[in-house]
Structure formats: structure tokens, C-alpha cells
Design a protein around this motif. Structure first.
Motif, PDB file in Angstrom:
ATOM      1  N   LEU A 178       0.812  -1.211   0.000  1.00 41.61           N
ATOM      2  CA  LEU A 178       0.000   0.000   0.000  1.00 41.61           C
ATOM      3  C   LEU A 178       0.848   1.264   0.000  1.00 41.61           C
ATOM      4  O   LEU A 178       0.325   2.360  -0.233  1.00 41.61           O
ATOM      5  CB  LEU A 178      -0.924   0.008   1.224  1.00 41.61           C
ATOM      6  CG  LEU A 178      -2.079  -0.992   1.208  1.00 41.61           C
ATOM      7  CD1 LEU A 178      -2.805  -0.984   2.542  1.00 41.61           C
ATOM      8  CD2 LEU A 178      -3.042  -0.695   0.067  1.00 41.61           C
ATOM      9  N   ASP A 206       0.567   3.676  -2.779  1.00 46.96           N
ATOM     10  CA  ASP A 206      -0.490   4.686  -2.710  1.00 46.96           C
ATOM     11  C   ASP A 206      -0.018   5.924  -1.960  1.00 46.96           C
ATOM     12  O   ASP A 206      -0.463   7.038  -2.255  1.00 46.96           O
ATOM     13  CB  ASP A 206      -1.728   4.081  -2.048  1.00 46.96           C
ATOM     14  CG  ASP A 206      -2.264   2.899  -2.844  1.00 46.96           C
ATOM     15  OD1 ASP A 206      -3.017   3.129  -3.806  1.00 46.96           O
ATOM     16  OD2 ASP A 206      -1.901   1.751  -2.518  1.00 46.96           O
ATOM     17  N   HIS A 263      -7.410  -1.243  -4.566  1.00 49.89           N
ATOM     18  CA  HIS A 263      -6.096  -0.939  -4.005  1.00 49.89           C
ATOM     19  C   HIS A 263      -5.119  -2.097  -4.159  1.00 49.89           C
ATOM     20  O   HIS A 263      -4.012  -2.033  -3.634  1.00 49.89           O
ATOM     21  CB  HIS A 263      -6.211  -0.524  -2.534  1.00 49.89           C
ATOM     22  CG  HIS A 263      -7.139  -1.381  -1.728  1.00 49.89           C
ATOM     23  ND1 HIS A 263      -6.792  -2.610  -1.244  1.00 49.89           N
ATOM     24  CD2 HIS A 263      -8.431  -1.165  -1.341  1.00 49.89           C
ATOM     25  CE1 HIS A 263      -7.809  -3.121  -0.580  1.00 49.89           C
ATOM     26  NE2 HIS A 263      -8.816  -2.271  -0.616  1.00 49.89           N
ATOM     27  N   ARG A 271      -6.325   3.185  -9.656  1.00 56.69           N
ATOM     28  CA  ARG A 271      -5.813   3.145  -8.283  1.00 56.69           C
ATOM     29  C   ARG A 271      -5.062   4.419  -7.939  1.00 56.69           C
ATOM     30  O   ARG A 271      -5.127   4.898  -6.795  1.00 56.69           O
ATOM     31  CB  ARG A 271      -4.908   1.928  -8.124  1.00 56.69           C
ATOM     32  CG  ARG A 271      -4.212   1.844  -6.778  1.00 56.69           C
ATOM     33  CD  ARG A 271      -3.391   0.582  -6.680  1.00 56.69           C
ATOM     34  NE  ARG A 271      -2.573   0.567  -5.463  1.00 56.69           N
ATOM     35  CZ  ARG A 271      -1.778  -0.447  -5.108  1.00 56.69           C
ATOM     36  NH1 ARG A 271      -1.715  -1.529  -5.892  1.00 56.69           N
ATOM     37  NH2 ARG A 271      -1.075  -0.380  -4.003  1.00 56.69           N
ATOM     38  N   ARG A 315      -7.391  -4.235   4.532  1.00 51.83           N
ATOM     39  CA  ARG A 315      -6.577  -3.399   3.650  1.00 51.83           C
ATOM     40  C   ARG A 315      -7.276  -2.115   3.250  1.00 51.83           C
ATOM     41  O   ARG A 315      -6.632  -1.081   3.055  1.00 51.83           O
ATOM     42  CB  ARG A 315      -6.147  -4.185   2.416  1.00 51.83           C
ATOM     43  CG  ARG A 315      -5.063  -5.214   2.703  1.00 51.83           C
ATOM     44  CD  ARG A 315      -4.745  -6.017   1.432  1.00 51.83           C
ATOM     45  NE  ARG A 315      -4.219  -5.162   0.391  1.00 51.83           N
ATOM     46  CZ  ARG A 315      -2.916  -4.954   0.177  1.00 51.83           C
ATOM     47  NH1 ARG A 315      -2.015  -5.535   0.957  1.00 51.83           N
ATOM     48  NH2 ARG A 315      -2.509  -4.175  -0.798  1.00 51.83           N
ATOM     49  N   LEU A 362      -5.582   1.420   3.908  1.00 47.73           N
ATOM     50  CA  LEU A 362      -5.341   2.366   2.823  1.00 47.73           C
ATOM     51  C   LEU A 362      -5.583   3.798   3.298  1.00 47.73           C
ATOM     52  O   LEU A 362      -4.798   4.708   2.998  1.00 47.73           O
ATOM     53  CB  LEU A 362      -6.249   2.044   1.636  1.00 47.73           C
ATOM     54  CG  LEU A 362      -6.215   3.051   0.479  1.00 47.73           C
ATOM     55  CD1 LEU A 362      -4.861   3.016  -0.228  1.00 47.73           C
ATOM     56  CD2 LEU A 362      -7.343   2.754  -0.515  1.00 47.73           C
ATOM     57  N   TYR A 368      -3.142   7.012   3.419  1.00 48.47           N
ATOM     58  CA  TYR A 368      -3.450   8.361   2.943  1.00 48.47           C
ATOM     59  C   TYR A 368      -3.193   9.387   4.046  1.00 48.47           C
ATOM     60  O   TYR A 368      -2.654  10.477   3.801  1.00 48.47           O
ATOM     61  CB  TYR A 368      -4.911   8.454   2.510  1.00 48.47           C
ATOM     62  CG  TYR A 368      -5.271   7.743   1.227  1.00 48.47           C
ATOM     63  CD1 TYR A 368      -4.316   7.477   0.246  1.00 48.47           C
ATOM     64  CD2 TYR A 368      -6.594   7.347   0.970  1.00 48.47           C
ATOM     65  CE1 TYR A 368      -4.662   6.842  -0.945  1.00 48.47           C
ATOM     66  CE2 TYR A 368      -6.943   6.711  -0.208  1.00 48.47           C
ATOM     67  CZ  TYR A 368      -5.987   6.457  -1.166  1.00 48.47           C
ATOM     68  OH  TYR A 368      -6.337   5.823  -2.342  1.00 48.47           O
TER      69      TYR A 368
END
Length: 370
Positions: free
Chosen positions: A55, A58, A204, A214, A259, A263, A267
Motif C-alpha cells: 500500500l 499509494d 487498491h 488506483r 486493507r 489504505l 493516505y
């Protein structure tokens, strides 16, 4: 120029984000090296924790959205401006991408010729050579991660660059509109499995299969963070909230948090990194020490699949038959070796190539965007 110039941050305004880039790149390497780290099954707790480190890609989208907004807001007004922006992005991303793509094409050809025991039709799909060359491999064209498998995220990032005029226009209408658009996209992506059962993975986890989708919410969250950076900087104890969010992500990974929830923690790490960078308190010594290493994050990210393939798979496993603690030490050695190799790549290949490409077609009377 000194033979070995020191690493320096591009500015002193994003030191927490630069430190995040350095740590994120290292943890992504750990994630990809993990099948060799836990090759004997004795490090299962580490294995379970490390799986969530994927992750962190991201997080890089969030950082990118913020940095691109910080540099280019108000500076892309014409088609010519946008052309210069794209040329600068090509100069930054593509030389190392093309180099590593070439390495994996050589590996694929060697496998077909029987020179190495490495034949994987999905990974080395000839039909995906051109999409990789054009940086389109995450647009749904290639249904698997091909050649340098991590480059899907570079392709997804490229999609955000192509959409940047629209995103900047939306941000210019007000942060609320950009926030609303981001919320709608996130809601749609999370709801997609309910309406399209064939989408058997949550968004994700997408990579080559429409990794562009994504990337969008993370990149847009980074742009939102830029729009509210002043308010974020006034958050009491912003630096400590940032450190707490980093620990929360690691704790969530360790307990195998769902997850989708993790996520949002990821962020939050990026947004709170922005808060810490805009707070009146100066960064501490650890952040100041880590920040310059963020310059190597792209190089480490793009080069580590080569070490994974050749040093760990072919040599460590195939030739030396390493396992257990010996393989873990081998992984550590090559993880450390990536640092000087990435430094040399940045200083003596990527930067010269970047400068050369950035000069192509430069009009004498116009200075291109930084």
C-alpha cells in the motif's frame, strides 16, 4: 562537479515528505524481497506484516499529487506550458524506466534462447513491449505486470500527468470541488465489486489491470492537501500526529488490519506529512538526516527488481542454494548494495539523461518549467 556530490533535497519545504519517500522505498524493497526473507517459513509474523507494505505505493501517489501541485499550480496556462511539463516528466521518469525495461527484455530473450532458466510468457509478453516503451502498461492494455513489474505505478503516475490540466482546473474552482470528486471516485472504486463481480480484487490491489484508477484518489488527495496546507500546518502538534500516523500504519500492518481501512491510514500518513512540513516547528534531526535519501527513492524502486531477479533468485537461490538465515543475510546485503548502485544511477545516468531530454526543443527565448 565533485566525483561524488552529496545528496541534497530539492528544497527545505518538504523534508517530512522526502523522509517518507526514503522510508517508503526501503519498505517496498522489503515487501518484494520478502519471499526470500521468509523462504523457510520461520518469519511468518514478519511475512504477514510485510504483505501490507504494498500500500505504500499509494502513499507515493499522495506525495506526488502534493509535489506536482506545489510546483505547477498556476504555471500550466497554455498548450506549450503543458508540453514543457510533460517533457520534464519524461526526462525525470523515462530514462531509468527504459534502461530497466531493456534489462528485462534481454532476460526474456536469454530465456527463450535457453541461456537462462527463465521463461514466463505472462511476465515477458512481447505484445507488452510497446506499451511499456510508451508507459501505457497500467492502462489495462497488459493484464499482468510485465518486464520491470514495478513500472506499472510509473505508468499510473503518467496518467495523472496527462490529466493534470483537468485536475488543476478542478482544484482552481475550489478545494471543496476536488474533495467531492475524490470522494465520488473512492466510493465508486470501493463499490465496484458489488456491481461488477468480475472485479475479483479491490482497487487498491490493482497494478497493470487499470492501475491508473488506483492512482487517481491518492494523487487527488495529495492535491487537496496542497490546497489546505495552511490549515494543516496549524494543526496542534502536527509533527507528532505525523509520527503517530506512521506508527499506526506499521501497527495496522502487523495486526493485518483490513486493507481498505489501512489504505486510509496510508493516505493519512501523507496528509499529516504535509501538515508537519507546513507547521511552524522545524523538522527534527532524524527527519533532516533522512530527507536527502529521498532523492534515491525512484532509483531504488526501479532497480530493486533487477537485484531480486539476478542476485536473489538466480544467484542466491539457484546457484548458491541459500535458505534460512543465510538467505536473509544475502537479502540484507543486496538491499544495502542498492543504495550505492542507486546513487551512481542517479548521479551518472539519470541526471545527465534528464538534463539532455529537458533541453530538447528548448526555445532560446523561453525557459521551460522547472
Amino acid at each position: 562537479m565533485k566525483p561524488f556530490p552529496p545528496l541534497k533535497t530539492d528544497s527545505d519545504d518538504m523534508l517530512h515528505l522526502d523522509a517518507l519517500r526514503a522510508l517508503g522505498a526501503v519498505l517496498i524493497v522489503v515487501f518484494h524481497f520478502n519471499r526470500f526473507i521468509n523462504i523457510d517459513g520461520r518469519w511468518q509474523a514478519v511475512d504477514d506484516t510485510v504483505k501490507s507494505f504494498s500500500l505504500l505505493v499509494d502513499l507515493f501517489f499522495v506525495i506526488s499529487g502534493y509535489v506536482i501541485s506545489a510546483v505547477y499550480t498556476g504555471r500550466i496556462r497554455t498548450v506549450s506550458d503543458f508540453r514543457w511539463f510533460l517533457q520534464k516528466r519524461v526526462a525525470r521518469l523515462m530514462p531509468l524506466h527504459w534502461l530497466t525495461l531493456g534489462v528485462f527484455i534481454v532476460i526474456a530473450v536469454a530465456g527463450v534462447m535457453g541461456l537462462v532458466n527463465d521463461r514466463d510468457p505472462s511476465r515477458y509478453d512481447p505484445a507488452c513491449v510497446v506499451p511499456n516503451l510508451l508507459n501505457l502498461q497500467a492502462f489495462g492494455i497488459c493484464r499482468a505486470q510485465t518486464f520491470n513489474f514495478v513500472s506499472w505505478s510509473i505508468s499510473a503516475e503518467w496518467a495523472m500527468y496527462l490529466l493534470l490540466p483537468v485536475l488543476l482546473w478542478l482544484a482552481g474552482r475550489g478545494t471543496a470541488w476536488l474533495t467531492l470528486a475524490t470522494a465520488v471516485i473512492l466510493a465508486a472504486l470501493f463499490a465496484l465489486p458489488l456491481f461488477a463481480p468480475a472485479a475479483n480484487q479491490p482497487f487498491h490491489m490493482w497494478t497493470a489491470d487499470f492501475g491508473v484508477a488506483r492512482a487517481a484518489p491518492g494523487f487527488m488527495i495529495g492535491m487537496i492537501a496542497y490546497g489546505i496546507r495552511g490549515s494543516l500546518g496549524r494543526l496542534p502538534g502536527a509533527r507528532w500526529w505525523f509520527f503517530a500516523s506512521c506508527l499506526a500504519f506499521l501497527a495496522g500492518a502487523a495486526v493485518q488490519m483490513e486493507r481498505g481501512l489501512l489504505l486510509f491510514v496510508c493516505y493519512a500518513v501523507g496528509v499529516l506529512g504535509v501538515a508537519a512540513d507546513n507547521a511552524p516547528v522545524k523538522p527534527g534531526p532524524v527527519v533532516r538526516w533522512l530527507a536527502p535519501w529521498g532523492q534515491l527513492s525512484y532509483s531504488v524502486y526501479m532497480l530493486h527488481p533487477i537485484a531480486l531477479k539476478i542476485a536473489l533468485n538466480w544467484v542466491g537461490l539457484g546457484m548458491l542454494h541459500l535458505t534460512g538465515d543465510l538467505m536473509r543475510l544475502w537479502c540484507l546485503a543486496w538491499g544495502l548494495a542498492l543504495i550505492p548502485v542507486s546513487y551512481l544511477s542517479l548521479m551518472y545516468f539519470e541526471k545527465p539523461a534528464r538534463d539532455a531530454i529537458a533541453r530538447w526543443g528548448k526555445p532560446a527565448s523561453k525557459k521551460p518549467l522547472p
